[in-house]
Design a protein around this motif. Structure first.
Motif, PDB file in Angstrom:
ATOM      1  N   MET A   1     -45.359  19.376  -2.528  1.00 13.91           N
ATOM      2  CA  MET A   1     -44.652  19.551  -3.858  1.00 13.91           C
ATOM      3  C   MET A   1     -43.863  20.954  -3.894  1.00 13.91           C
ATOM      4  SD  MET A   1     -45.544  17.323  -6.058  1.00 13.91           S
ATOM      5  CE  MET A   1     -45.016  17.993  -7.534  1.00 13.91           C
ATOM      6  N   ARG A   2     -44.255  21.929  -3.122  1.00 15.96           N
ATOM      7  CA  ARG A   2     -43.461  23.088  -3.430  1.00 15.96           C
ATOM      8  C   ARG A   2     -42.047  22.937  -2.689  1.00 15.96           C
ATOM      9  NH1 ARG A   2     -41.529  27.355  -0.398  1.00 15.96           N
ATOM     10  NH2 ARG A   2     -41.232  29.198  -1.705  1.00 15.96           N
ATOM     11  N   ASP A   3     -41.931  22.192  -1.684  1.00 13.80           N
ATOM     12  CA  ASP A   3     -40.865  21.862  -0.696  1.00 13.80           C
ATOM     13  C   ASP A   3     -39.950  20.583  -1.132  1.00 13.80           C
ATOM     14  OD1 ASP A   3     -41.379  24.330   0.430  1.00 13.80           O
ATOM     15  OD2 ASP A   3     -42.616  23.138   2.144  1.00 13.80           O
ATOM     16  N   ASN A   4     -40.461  20.012  -2.103  1.00 11.66           N
ATOM     17  CA  ASN A   4     -39.866  18.565  -2.606  1.00 11.66           C
ATOM     18  C   ASN A   4     -39.788  17.825  -1.345  1.00 11.66           C
ATOM     19  OD1 ASN A   4     -39.672  18.958  -5.426  1.00 11.66           O
ATOM     20  ND2 ASN A   4     -37.780  20.537  -4.984  1.00 11.66           N
ATOM     21  N   SER A   5     -40.748  17.795  -0.496  1.00 11.00           N
ATOM     22  CA  SER A   5     -40.936  16.932   0.427  1.00 11.00           C
ATOM     23  C   SER A   5     -41.567  15.767   0.587  1.00 11.00           C
ATOM     24  CB  SER A   5     -41.131  17.695   1.831  1.00 11.00           C
ATOM     25  OG  SER A   5     -42.288  18.133   1.857  1.00 11.00           O
ATOM     26  N   HIS A   6     -42.184  15.731  -0.639  1.00 11.36           N
ATOM     27  CA  HIS A   6     -43.213  14.394  -0.913  1.00 11.36           C
ATOM     28  C   HIS A   6     -42.403  13.329  -1.346  1.00 11.36           C
ATOM     29  CE1 HIS A   6     -41.629  15.025  -5.271  1.00 11.36           C
ATOM     30  NE2 HIS A   6     -41.783  16.219  -5.031  1.00 11.36           N
ATOM     31  N   LEU A   7     -43.116  12.086  -1.523  1.00  7.69           N
ATOM     32  CA  LEU A   7     -42.414  10.993  -1.634  1.00  7.69           C
ATOM     33  C   LEU A   7     -41.785  10.908  -3.163  1.00  7.69           C
ATOM     34  CD1 LEU A   7     -41.554   7.890  -0.766  1.00  7.69           C
ATOM     35  CD2 LEU A   7     -43.917   7.141  -1.518  1.00  7.69           C
ATOM     36  N   SER A   8     -40.731  10.788  -3.186  1.00  4.87           N
ATOM     37  CA  SER A   8     -40.072  10.652  -4.665  1.00  4.87           C
ATOM     38  C   SER A   8     -38.799   9.754  -4.402  1.00  4.87           C
ATOM     39  CB  SER A   8     -39.490  12.072  -5.169  1.00  4.87           C
ATOM     40  OG  SER A   8     -38.475  12.389  -4.294  1.00  4.87           O
ATOM     41  N   VAL A   9     -38.372   9.150  -5.730  1.00  5.10           N
ATOM     42  CA  VAL A   9     -37.323   8.449  -5.777  1.00  5.10           C
ATOM     43  C   VAL A   9     -36.295   9.102  -6.738  1.00  5.10           C
ATOM     44  CG1 VAL A   9     -35.987   6.075  -6.220  1.00  5.10           C
ATOM     45  CG2 VAL A   9     -38.604   6.485  -5.332  1.00  5.10           C
ATOM     46  N   SER A  10     -35.102   9.997  -6.115  1.00  3.44           N
ATOM     47  CA  SER A  10     -34.587  10.650  -6.892  1.00  3.44           C
ATOM     48  C   SER A  10     -33.236  10.226  -6.894  1.00  3.44           C
ATOM     49  CB  SER A  10     -34.436  12.098  -6.656  1.00  3.44           C
ATOM     50  OG  SER A  10     -33.973  12.220  -5.235  1.00  3.44           O
ATOM     51  N   PHE A  11     -32.803   8.891  -6.560  1.00  7.06           N
ATOM     52  CA  PHE A  11     -31.381   8.394  -6.496  1.00  7.06           C
ATOM     53  C   PHE A  11     -30.698   8.380  -7.975  1.00  7.06           C
ATOM     54  CE2 PHE A  11     -28.269   4.829  -6.981  1.00  7.06           C
ATOM     55  CZ  PHE A  11     -27.460   5.318  -6.163  1.00  7.06           C
ATOM     56  N   PHE A  12     -31.363   7.936  -8.862  1.00 10.66           N
ATOM     57  CA  PHE A  12     -31.052   7.596 -10.239  1.00 10.66           C
ATOM     58  C   PHE A  12     -30.862   8.895 -11.035  1.00 10.66           C
ATOM     59  CE2 PHE A  12     -32.835   3.310  -9.129  1.00 10.66           C
ATOM     60  CZ  PHE A  12     -31.708   2.753  -9.500  1.00 10.66           C
ATOM     61  N   ARG A  13     -31.941  10.061 -10.833  1.00 11.04           N
ATOM     62  CA  ARG A  13     -31.763  11.038 -11.445  1.00 11.04           C
ATOM     63  C   ARG A  13     -30.583  11.947 -10.813  1.00 11.04           C
ATOM     64  NH1 ARG A  13     -35.875  15.077  -9.309  1.00 11.04           N
ATOM     65  NH2 ARG A  13     -34.222  15.496  -7.845  1.00 11.04           N
ATOM     66  N   ASP A  14     -30.216  11.944  -9.566  1.00 10.90           N
ATOM     67  CA  ASP A  14     -29.397  12.748  -8.965  1.00 10.90           C
ATOM     68  C   ASP A  14     -27.903  12.282  -9.249  1.00 10.90           C
ATOM     69  OD1 ASP A  14     -31.286  14.488  -7.994  1.00 10.90           O
ATOM     70  OD2 ASP A  14     -31.304  13.467  -5.999  1.00 10.90           O
ATOM     71  N   SER A  15     -27.871  11.004  -9.636  1.00  9.24           N
ATOM     72  CA  SER A  15     -26.444  10.552 -10.008  1.00  9.24           C
ATOM     73  C   SER A  15     -26.246  10.658 -11.447  1.00  9.24           C
ATOM     74  CB  SER A  15     -26.411   8.939  -9.574  1.00  9.24           C
ATOM     75  OG  SER A  15     -27.525   8.347 -10.544  1.00  9.24           O
ATOM     76  N   LEU A  16     -27.110  11.385 -12.147  1.00 10.23           N
ATOM     77  CA  LEU A  16     -26.761  11.821 -13.319  1.00 10.23           C
ATOM     78  C   LEU A  16     -26.078  13.133 -13.631  1.00 10.23           C
ATOM     79  CD1 LEU A  16     -30.223  10.858 -15.223  1.00 10.23           C
ATOM     80  CD2 LEU A  16     -28.281   9.802 -15.628  1.00 10.23           C
ATOM     81  N   PRO A  17     -25.416  13.188 -14.822  1.00 10.11           N
ATOM     82  CA  PRO A  17     -24.771  14.548 -14.891  1.00 10.11           C
ATOM     83  C   PRO A  17     -25.879  15.776 -14.688  1.00 10.11           C
ATOM     84  CG  PRO A  17     -23.937  13.369 -16.615  1.00 10.11           C
ATOM     85  CD  PRO A  17     -24.999  12.335 -15.990  1.00 10.11           C
ATOM     86  N   PRO A  18     -25.326  16.936 -14.104  1.00 11.56           N
ATOM     87  CA  PRO A  18     -26.414  18.161 -13.781  1.00 11.56           C
ATOM     88  C   PRO A  18     -27.528  18.260 -14.950  1.00 11.56           C
ATOM     89  CG  PRO A  18     -24.250  18.663 -13.056  1.00 11.56           C
ATOM     90  CD  PRO A  18     -24.140  17.322 -13.667  1.00 11.56           C
ATOM     91  N   LYS A  19     -26.990  18.731 -16.017  1.00 14.12           N
ATOM     92  CA  LYS A  19     -27.872  18.970 -17.035  1.00 14.12           C
ATOM     93  C   LYS A  19     -28.977  17.777 -17.590  1.00 14.12           C
ATOM     94  CE  LYS A  19     -24.659  22.479 -19.356  1.00 14.12           C
ATOM     95  NZ  LYS A  19     -24.156  22.541 -20.670  1.00 14.12           N
TER      96      LYS A  19
END
Length: 181
Positions: free
Chosen positions: A72-90
């Motif tokens: 959890m600290r290193d964000n190396s857990h299983l996550s699906v962040s494709f949609f979140r990361d494609s949003l504007p940064p804020k």
């Protein structure tokens, strides 16, 4: 001041993650000769060591739960962040903070459930190895505490790094780490 407190918590979390990974690594190293002895006892000595199953159950939870919390600290857990990361940064940072808040909530209940299992099983002993059955649930409680702690630290990093997020062209999990510019 708030930023330095967050950095202190992040450094503390790094040390804790190192210890959690060490516990998982040592348990993995111990698991290998344990199963080697099982195979040797079964096929060479023709006498299966019965204690291996109970020890391996403890070793498996010592591998799984502490390392899951450290991830959890290193964000190396299983996550699906494709949609979140494609949003504007804020907006992506707000979505990330909400997901970390949900993970903190999950970690809290995992901690409480783990502690309940420890208390419930502490008086029982595991057959053959004669140690408290509560030890099987201790790693679950530690994992819940770790998930909760690291999620809160991530939320604090988002709050203290809002200016960096605002200037970024794209949000990603490593955006707020000091070594990433």
């Amino acid at each position: 001041m708030f930023s330095s407190f967050t950095k202190l918590l992040d450094r503390l979390g790094g040390g804790i993650a190192g210890v959690l990974n060490l516990i998982g690594g040592l348990a993995l190293v111990a698991l290998i000769p344990t199963f080697a002895w099982l195979v040797f006892g079964r096929y060479v000595l023709n006498e299966t060591p019965t204690w291996v199953e109970q020890v391996s159950l403890i070793l498996i939870v010592l591998i799984t739960f502490p390392v899951a919390a450290a991830c959890m600290r290193d964000n190396s857990h299983l996550s699906v962040s494709f949609f979140r990361d494609s949003l504007p940064p804020k907006i992506a940072a707000i979505v990330a903070a909400i997901s970390y808040a949900a993970m903190a909530w999950f970690g809290y209940w995992m901690l409480i459930g783990g502690l309940d299992l420890v208390a419930f099983n502490w008086a029982k002993t595991m057959p053959i190895i004669h140690i408290s059955d509560g030890w099987r649930s201790v790693p679950m409680a530690v994992c819940g505490a770790g998930i909760m702690f690291y999620s809160v630290v991530h939320i604090l990093k988002i709050i203290t790094g809002w200016k960096t997020i605002s200037r970024a062209g794209l949000y990603h999990d490593d955006l707020l780490n000091k070594d990433v510019e």
